[in-house]
Design an enzyme around this catalytic site. Structure first.
Site, PDB file in Angstrom:
ATOM      1  N   GLU A  66      18.663 -12.736 -11.132  1.00 38.20           N
ATOM      2  CA  GLU A  66      17.751 -13.832 -10.760  1.00 38.20           C
ATOM      3  C   GLU A  66      16.580 -13.955 -11.733  1.00 38.20           C
ATOM      4  O   GLU A  66      16.117 -12.947 -12.274  1.00 38.20           O
ATOM      5  CB  GLU A  66      17.181 -13.548  -9.360  1.00 38.20           C
ATOM      6  CG  GLU A  66      18.246 -13.496  -8.299  1.00 38.20           C
ATOM      7  CD  GLU A  66      17.781 -12.853  -6.999  1.00 38.20           C
ATOM      8  OE1 GLU A  66      18.241 -13.285  -5.941  1.00 38.20           O
ATOM      9  OE2 GLU A  66      16.962 -11.924  -7.033  1.00 38.20           O
ATOM     10  N   ASP A 237      18.346 -10.220   1.357  1.00 36.21           N
ATOM     11  CA  ASP A 237      17.625 -11.057   0.396  1.00 36.21           C
ATOM     12  C   ASP A 237      18.557 -11.875  -0.483  1.00 36.21           C
ATOM     13  O   ASP A 237      18.216 -12.244  -1.595  1.00 36.21           O
ATOM     14  CB  ASP A 237      16.678 -10.186  -0.465  1.00 36.21           C
ATOM     15  CG  ASP A 237      17.426  -9.079  -1.211  1.00 36.21           C
ATOM     16  OD1 ASP A 237      18.650  -8.966  -1.012  1.00 36.21           O
ATOM     17  OD2 ASP A 237      16.802  -8.352  -1.991  1.00 36.21           O
TER      18      ASP A 237
HETATM   19  N1  LIG Z   1      12.562  -8.248  -0.187  1.00 37.47           N
HETATM   20  C1  LIG Z   1      12.236  -7.811  -1.369  1.00 37.47           C
HETATM   21  O1  LIG Z   1      11.242  -8.223  -1.949  1.00 37.47           O
HETATM   22  C2  LIG Z   1      13.081  -6.753  -2.009  1.00 37.47           C
HETATM   23  C3  LIG Z   1      12.639  -6.127  -3.179  1.00 37.47           C
HETATM   24  C4  LIG Z   1      13.405  -5.095  -3.706  1.00 37.47           C
HETATM   25  C5  LIG Z   1      14.599  -4.751  -3.100  1.00 37.47           C
HETATM   26  N2  LIG Z   1      15.021  -5.426  -1.988  1.00 37.47           N
HETATM   27  C6  LIG Z   1      16.265  -5.072  -1.306  1.00 37.47           C
HETATM   28  O2  LIG Z   1      15.991  -3.915  -0.561  1.00 37.47           O
HETATM   29  C7  LIG Z   1      17.197  -3.184  -0.386  1.00 37.47           C
HETATM   30  C8  LIG Z   1      16.970  -1.733  -0.724  1.00 37.47           C
HETATM   31  O3  LIG Z   1      16.745  -1.605  -2.109  1.00 37.47           O
HETATM   32  P1  LIG Z   1      16.802  -0.174  -2.793  1.00 37.47           P
HETATM   33  O4  LIG Z   1      16.421  -0.367  -4.214  1.00 37.47           O
HETATM   34  O5  LIG Z   1      16.038   0.800  -1.964  1.00 37.47           O
HETATM   35  O6  LIG Z   1      18.376   0.126  -2.666  1.00 37.47           O
HETATM   36  P2  LIG Z   1      19.121   1.529  -2.677  1.00 37.47           P
HETATM   37  O7  LIG Z   1      20.554   1.217  -2.940  1.00 37.47           O
HETATM   38  O8  LIG Z   1      18.421   2.503  -3.551  1.00 37.47           O
HETATM   39  O9  LIG Z   1      18.962   2.070  -1.166  1.00 37.47           O
HETATM   40  C9  LIG Z   1      19.580   1.466  -0.061  1.00 37.47           C
HETATM   41  C10 LIG Z   1      19.853   2.543   0.989  1.00 37.47           C
HETATM   42  O10 LIG Z   1      20.398   1.879   2.154  1.00 37.47           O
HETATM   43  C11 LIG Z   1      21.340   2.777   2.715  1.00 37.47           C
HETATM   44  N3  LIG Z   1      22.194   2.037   3.643  1.00 37.47           N
HETATM   45  C12 LIG Z   1      23.208   1.158   3.372  1.00 37.47           C
HETATM   46  N4  LIG Z   1      23.731   0.687   4.521  1.00 37.47           N
HETATM   47  C13 LIG Z   1      23.028   1.249   5.546  1.00 37.47           C
HETATM   48  C14 LIG Z   1      23.088   1.153   6.962  1.00 37.47           C
HETATM   49  N5  LIG Z   1      23.997   0.386   7.544  1.00 37.47           N
HETATM   50  N6  LIG Z   1      22.205   1.869   7.695  1.00 37.47           N
HETATM   51  C15 LIG Z   1      21.291   2.677   7.103  1.00 37.47           C
HETATM   52  N7  LIG Z   1      21.188   2.809   5.758  1.00 37.47           N
HETATM   53  C16 LIG Z   1      22.048   2.124   4.992  1.00 37.47           C
HETATM   54  C17 LIG Z   1      22.056   3.364   1.514  1.00 37.47           C
HETATM   55  O11 LIG Z   1      22.734   4.575   1.836  1.00 37.47           O
HETATM   56  C18 LIG Z   1      20.883   3.574   0.544  1.00 37.47           C
HETATM   57  O12 LIG Z   1      20.326   4.873   0.643  1.00 37.47           O
HETATM   58  C19 LIG Z   1      18.239  -3.859  -1.282  1.00 37.47           C
HETATM   59  O13 LIG Z   1      19.074  -4.639  -0.447  1.00 37.47           O
HETATM   60  C20 LIG Z   1      17.419  -4.701  -2.202  1.00 37.47           C
HETATM   61  O14 LIG Z   1      18.134  -5.835  -2.651  1.00 37.47           O
HETATM   62  C21 LIG Z   1      14.283  -6.408  -1.434  1.00 37.47           C
END
Ligand SMILES: NC(=O)c1ccc[n+]([C@@H]2O[C@H](COP(=O)([O-])OP(=O)(O)OC[C@H]3O[C@@H](n4cnc5c(N)ncnc54)[C@H](O)[C@@H]3O)[C@@H](O)[C@H]2O)c1
Length: 350
Positions: A66, A237
């Site tokens: 993005e 997101d």
């Molecule tokens: N809203 C925003 O501004 C914003 C900004 C950054 C990241 N994000 C989103 O936040 C999320 C997390 O990002 P990250 O960098 O920490 O990712 P990451 O992959 O490092 O961590 C995600 C964690 O979620 C866990 N997980 C997956 N399914 C699960 C479930 N059903 N129950 C419990 N845990 C579960 C995984 O095991 C992993 O440890 C991503 O989806 C990312 O796109 C959003």
């Protein structure tokens, strides 16, 4: 004839990952989270001034790439960011990013920066700034569901800005929770690893969902969520990527950053086009109500908006002065005679 050296404007300060980490330690991570949150809140207050557009997304089977642009009329900024939930299995980050600021009057960049670390800081700062306005008074316990890359930043910002003391943590991958417990030791939390999401949300006034899965997931079902909580849902997101059962949305008051983007990417993609939402900038300006009573469920459907990245870059630019924590990148071709770009290339022949 010797090549004249480029003008000062041709060199752009570049903050590498190494220097960003040094800057975090130089400022102090808690102070930095608070500082970025203040910059974001200030920019939300002058919302009308900004160019606003939903981010430009390029979707693939595996993830999304993005571009997130905005401008306040004086400074322009953009971020490049990806989201690839399957990356961690290959030893890669789910989210990586970089971005820049430029002067609107010349179009010349004034800052180029890594933004993988900065995105984690700004996402946490945004969540906590929003929770400061919406969470029930005296909130002290947060459920942290999803203990990946963003999670410790989220936890710390909620502690510094909202006074969260107890963290109830759950992740489908136990190793992720163990990592977060290790990292957060020494920051003053009571850390409570939990073996189910139901256990994690017990006694929590704030529930953060921060998971990564490229599907309509149901991290929280309707029967799990009681009255009087604030939900900070940041993992949903992208189109087709959500975390909450739609019945939760139906009985919550939903707060968003920029509706045209959130309706496509956020939890509310599950709801009708006219599903009522409140824009966070209006709550901050006092033109829309935030939390009205103790039993209400407030829900921040956070997807991440360009203005938050702009604010974070603005903060970094202001803090860099006098630290030396950047390199001057020879990034802009800048011939002595502005019309002699070709001649400059010819003269560079070895
Ligand atoms: N809203 C925003 O501004 C914003 C900004 C950054 C990241 N994000 C989103 O936040 C999320 C997390 O990002 P990250 O960098 O920490 O990712 P990451 O992959 O490092 O961590 C995600 C964690 O979620 C866990 N997980 C997956 N399914 C699960 C479930 N059903 N129950 C419990 N845990 C579960 C995984 O095991 C992993 O440890 C991503 O989806 C990312 O796109 C959003």
């Amino acid at each position: 004839m010797a090549n004249p050296s480029p003008s000062k404007l041709a060199y752009v300060p570049f903050v590498s990952v190494e220097n960003m980490m040094k800057l975090v330690h130089h400022i102090g991570i808690e102070t930095m989270l608070k500082g970025i949150a203040d910059y974001i809140e200030d920019d939300f207050r002058r919302w009308d001034l900004f160019d606003k557009t939903p981010r430009v997304a390029s979707h693939s089977e595996e993830g999304v790439i993005e571009l997130m642009p905005t401008s306040d009329g004086d400074v322009y900024g953009f971020k490049y960011v990806n989201g690839h939930p399957k990356n961690t299995k290959e030893g890669l980050q789910t989210v990586t990013a970089f971005g820049l600021l430029a002067k609107v009057d010349t179009g010349y960049p004034v800052l180029f920066s890594e933004m993988t670390v900065l995105t984690a800081l700004r996402t946490a700062a945004t969540s906590a700034m929003v929770a400061k306005h919406l969470a029930p008074k005296g909130a002290h316990t947060m459920a942290m569901i999803g203990n990946g890359a963003q999670s410790e930043f989220q936890a710390l910002a909620m502690r510094v800005i909202c006074g969260i003391e107890t963290l109830r943590m759950y992740d489908v991958d136990r190793a992720a929770t163990e990592k977060a417990v290790r990292n957060l030791d020494g920051f003053g939390f009571t850390l409570e690893p939990c073996s189910t999401p139901e256990a994690a949300i017990e006694g929590a006034q704030i529930i953060t969902t921060c998971t990564a899965d490229k599907q309509y997931a149901t991290i929280l079902t309707d029967n799990m969520v009681g009255a009087g909580v604030h939900i900070n849902a940041i993992g949903g997101d992208c189109p087709g990527k959500t975390e909450l059962h739609h019945d939760i949305l139906a009985r919550s008051d939903v707060f968003v950053e920029y509706p045209p983007q959130t309706r496509v990417e956020g939890e509310i993609q599950q709801m009708p086009e006219d599903f009522p939402v409140t824009e966070m900038w209006q709550v901050i300006n006092g033109t829309a109500p935030g939390r009205r009573d103790a039993r209400q469920i407030t829900l921040f459907d956070g997807v991440g908006f360009a203005i938050e990245d702009f604010s974070a870059l603005r903060y970094v630019r202001d803090q860099l002065k006098g630290t030396g924590l950047y390199q001057e990148l020879d990034m802009i071709a800048d011939p002595d005679d502005p019309r002699d770009l070709f001649g400059m290339v010819l003269r560079a022949k070895p």
